[in-house]
Design a protein around this motif. Structure first.
Motif, PDB file in Angstrom:
ATOM      1  N   TRP A   6     -11.029  11.479 -25.286  1.00 34.91           N
ATOM      2  CA  TRP A   6     -11.335  10.666 -26.533  1.00 34.91           C
ATOM      3  C   TRP A   6     -12.623  10.133 -26.280  1.00 34.91           C
ATOM      4  CZ3 TRP A   6      -8.490  11.231 -30.927  1.00 34.91           C
ATOM      5  CH2 TRP A   6      -7.475  11.660 -30.899  1.00 34.91           C
ATOM      6  N   ARG A   7     -13.574  10.061 -27.234  1.00 29.81           N
ATOM      7  CA  ARG A   7     -14.834   9.401 -27.111  1.00 29.81           C
ATOM      8  C   ARG A   7     -15.188   8.434 -28.333  1.00 29.81           C
ATOM      9  NH1 ARG A   7     -19.199  14.111 -26.087  1.00 29.81           N
ATOM     10  NH2 ARG A   7     -19.842  12.682 -24.808  1.00 29.81           N
ATOM     11  N   THR A   8     -15.767   7.390 -27.980  1.00 26.41           N
ATOM     12  CA  THR A   8     -16.187   6.359 -28.965  1.00 26.41           C
ATOM     13  C   THR A   8     -17.582   6.195 -28.928  1.00 26.41           C
ATOM     14  OG1 THR A   8     -15.731   4.684 -27.394  1.00 26.41           O
ATOM     15  CG2 THR A   8     -14.080   5.221 -28.970  1.00 26.41           C
ATOM     16  N   SER A   9     -18.215   5.754 -30.016  1.00 26.24           N
ATOM     17  CA  SER A   9     -19.827   5.557 -29.903  1.00 26.24           C
ATOM     18  C   SER A   9     -20.221   4.604 -29.042  1.00 26.24           C
ATOM     19  CB  SER A   9     -20.166   5.168 -31.475  1.00 26.24           C
ATOM     20  OG  SER A   9     -21.341   4.540 -31.391  1.00 26.24           O
ATOM     21  N   SER A  10     -21.216   4.362 -28.187  1.00 23.61           N
ATOM     22  CA  SER A  10     -21.730   3.499 -27.338  1.00 23.61           C
ATOM     23  C   SER A  10     -21.915   1.974 -28.183  1.00 23.61           C
ATOM     24  CB  SER A  10     -22.866   4.117 -26.533  1.00 23.61           C
ATOM     25  OG  SER A  10     -24.209   4.179 -27.467  1.00 23.61           O
ATOM     26  N   LEU A  11     -22.001   2.380 -29.568  1.00 23.48           N
ATOM     27  CA  LEU A  11     -22.333   0.992 -30.276  1.00 23.48           C
ATOM     28  C   LEU A  11     -20.961   0.417 -30.473  1.00 23.48           C
ATOM     29  CD1 LEU A  11     -24.795   2.498 -32.980  1.00 23.48           C
ATOM     30  CD2 LEU A  11     -25.181   1.171 -30.936  1.00 23.48           C
ATOM     31  N   SER A  12     -19.915   0.957 -30.354  1.00 21.44           N
ATOM     32  CA  SER A  12     -18.737   0.366 -30.494  1.00 21.44           C
ATOM     33  C   SER A  12     -18.117  -0.714 -29.501  1.00 21.44           C
ATOM     34  CB  SER A  12     -17.353   1.310 -30.805  1.00 21.44           C
ATOM     35  OG  SER A  12     -17.312   1.928 -29.549  1.00 21.44           O
ATOM     36  N   ARG A  13     -18.839  -0.527 -28.294  1.00 22.99           N
ATOM     37  CA  ARG A  13     -18.355  -1.337 -26.965  1.00 22.99           C
ATOM     38  C   ARG A  13     -18.749  -2.862 -27.351  1.00 22.99           C
ATOM     39  NH1 ARG A  13     -21.003   3.172 -23.728  1.00 22.99           N
ATOM     40  NH2 ARG A  13     -19.219   4.390 -23.471  1.00 22.99           N
ATOM     41  N   SER A  14     -19.939  -3.140 -28.384  1.00 19.88           N
ATOM     42  CA  SER A  14     -20.102  -4.518 -28.446  1.00 19.88           C
ATOM     43  C   SER A  14     -19.193  -5.207 -29.594  1.00 19.88           C
ATOM     44  CB  SER A  14     -21.591  -4.600 -28.948  1.00 19.88           C
ATOM     45  OG  SER A  14     -21.767  -3.874 -30.063  1.00 19.88           O
ATOM     46  N   GLY A  27      -8.556  21.391 -34.460  1.00 21.74           N
ATOM     47  CA  GLY A  27      -9.493  20.500 -35.028  1.00 21.74           C
ATOM     48  C   GLY A  27      -9.934  19.533 -34.301  1.00 21.74           C
ATOM     49  N   VAL A  28     -10.259  18.340 -34.978  1.00 20.66           N
ATOM     50  CA  VAL A  28     -10.640  16.989 -34.361  1.00 20.66           C
ATOM     51  C   VAL A  28      -9.798  15.914 -34.487  1.00 20.66           C
ATOM     52  CG1 VAL A  28     -12.734  15.666 -34.394  1.00 20.66           C
ATOM     53  CG2 VAL A  28     -13.392  18.032 -34.723  1.00 20.66           C
ATOM     54  N   GLY A  29      -9.295  15.453 -33.564  1.00 23.52           N
ATOM     55  CA  GLY A  29      -8.494  14.329 -33.518  1.00 23.52           C
ATOM     56  C   GLY A  29      -9.468  12.967 -33.860  1.00 23.52           C
ATOM     57  N   VAL A  30      -8.748  12.076 -34.707  1.00 22.18           N
ATOM     58  CA  VAL A  30      -9.682  10.879 -35.092  1.00 22.18           C
ATOM     59  C   VAL A  30      -8.387   9.756 -35.056  1.00 22.18           C
ATOM     60  CG1 VAL A  30     -10.845   9.575 -36.884  1.00 22.18           C
ATOM     61  CG2 VAL A  30     -10.954  12.002 -36.597  1.00 22.18           C
ATOM     62  N   ARG A  31      -8.895   8.787 -34.096  1.00 23.67           N
ATOM     63  CA  ARG A  31      -7.875   7.507 -34.063  1.00 23.67           C
ATOM     64  C   ARG A  31      -8.639   6.343 -33.996  1.00 23.67           C
ATOM     65  NH1 ARG A  31      -5.677   8.456 -27.750  1.00 23.67           N
ATOM     66  NH2 ARG A  31      -7.492   7.576 -26.837  1.00 23.67           N
ATOM     67  N   ASP A  32      -7.719   5.233 -34.197  1.00 29.03           N
ATOM     68  CA  ASP A  32      -8.271   3.947 -34.001  1.00 29.03           C
ATOM     69  C   ASP A  32      -8.298   3.530 -32.672  1.00 29.03           C
ATOM     70  OD1 ASP A  32      -8.782   1.341 -33.824  1.00 29.03           O
ATOM     71  OD2 ASP A  32      -7.320   0.555 -35.555  1.00 29.03           O
ATOM     72  N   SER A  33      -9.804   3.240 -32.228  1.00 34.47           N
ATOM     73  CA  SER A  33      -9.871   3.012 -30.540  1.00 34.47           C
ATOM     74  C   SER A  33      -9.206   1.742 -30.084  1.00 34.47           C
ATOM     75  CB  SER A  33     -11.408   2.815 -30.531  1.00 34.47           C
ATOM     76  OG  SER A  33     -12.007   1.703 -31.207  1.00 34.47           O
ATOM     77  N   LYS A  34      -8.648   0.867 -30.961  1.00 33.27           N
ATOM     78  CA  LYS A  34      -8.166  -0.335 -30.516  1.00 33.27           C
ATOM     79  C   LYS A  34      -6.636  -0.260 -30.668  1.00 33.27           C
ATOM     80  CE  LYS A  34      -9.931  -2.970 -33.747  1.00 33.27           C
ATOM     81  NZ  LYS A  34      -9.921  -3.698 -35.004  1.00 33.27           N
ATOM     82  N   ALA A  35      -5.890   0.829 -31.145  1.00 30.87           N
ATOM     83  CA  ALA A  35      -4.637   1.039 -31.251  1.00 30.87           C
ATOM     84  C   ALA A  35      -4.440   2.548 -30.993  1.00 30.87           C
ATOM     85  CB  ALA A  35      -3.952   0.574 -32.771  1.00 30.87           C
ATOM     86  N   PRO A  36      -4.773   3.072 -29.738  1.00 29.10           N
ATOM     87  CA  PRO A  36      -4.469   4.532 -29.799  1.00 29.10           C
ATOM     88  C   PRO A  36      -3.043   4.973 -29.731  1.00 29.10           C
ATOM     89  CG  PRO A  36      -5.213   3.596 -27.621  1.00 29.10           C
ATOM     90  CD  PRO A  36      -5.384   2.351 -28.753  1.00 29.10           C
ATOM     91  N   GLU A  37      -2.152   4.024 -29.471  1.00 24.35           N
ATOM     92  CA  GLU A  37      -0.611   4.400 -29.531  1.00 24.35           C
ATOM     93  C   GLU A  37      -0.223   4.689 -30.900  1.00 24.35           C
ATOM     94  OE1 GLU A  37      -1.214   0.012 -30.337  1.00 24.35           O
ATOM     95  OE2 GLU A  37      -2.071   1.439 -28.841  1.00 24.35           O
ATOM     96  N   GLN A  38      -1.052   4.424 -32.067  1.00 20.53           N
ATOM     97  CA  GLN A  38      -0.648   4.600 -33.046  1.00 20.53           C
ATOM     98  C   GLN A  38      -0.682   6.073 -33.909  1.00 20.53           C
ATOM     99  OE1 GLN A  38       0.976   2.262 -35.281  1.00 20.53           O
ATOM    100  NE2 GLN A  38       0.991   1.113 -33.640  1.00 20.53           N
ATOM    101  N   GLY A  39      -1.162   7.071 -33.084  1.00 21.78           N
ATOM    102  CA  GLY A  39      -1.697   8.175 -33.294  1.00 21.78           C
ATOM    103  C   GLY A  39      -2.823   8.589 -33.652  1.00 21.78           C
ATOM    104  N   HIS A  40      -2.999   9.668 -34.188  1.00 20.27           N
ATOM    105  CA  HIS A  40      -4.374  10.233 -34.729  1.00 20.27           C
ATOM    106  C   HIS A  40      -4.180  11.171 -35.973  1.00 20.27           C
ATOM    107  CE1 HIS A  40      -2.858  13.579 -32.060  1.00 20.27           C
ATOM    108  NE2 HIS A  40      -3.659  14.391 -32.851  1.00 20.27           N
ATOM    109  N   LEU A  41      -5.212  11.365 -36.645  1.00 19.71           N
ATOM    110  CA  LEU A  41      -5.149  12.298 -37.715  1.00 19.71           C
ATOM    111  C   LEU A  41      -6.004  13.653 -37.011  1.00 19.71           C
ATOM    112  CD1 LEU A  41      -6.844  10.131 -40.375  1.00 19.71           C
ATOM    113  CD2 LEU A  41      -4.262  10.849 -40.233  1.00 19.71           C
TER     114      LEU A  41
END
Length: 62
Positions: A6-14, A27-41
């Motif tokens: 799973w990758r996030t933007s380096s800009l999101s770290r701040s 396909g591509v999984g998309v999820r909330d980086s703060k709540a990965p336990e909630q699953g993904h699209l």
């Protein structure tokens, strides 16, 4: 079992308000980086590209 990176933007770290994406079978999984336990699209690459294009154009609003 395939390792998923799973990758996030380096800009999101701040600010921590970002989504994470990962290449997944089908396909591509998309999820909330703060709540990965909630699953993904799971989106096709084509659909994700369309969503990103609409975001860049300002067509999607909260």
């Amino acid at each position: 079992m395939m390792a998923v990176e799973w990758r996030t933007s380096s800009l999101s770290r701040s600010v921590g308000n970002c989504v994470a994406v990962a290449a997944l079978p089908g396909g591509v999984g998309v999820r909330d980086s703060k709540a990965p336990e909630q699953g993904h699209l799971l989106l096709s690459r084509r659909v994700l590209a369309g969503v990103l294009a609409r975001m860049k154009d300002g067509d999607l609003r909260p």
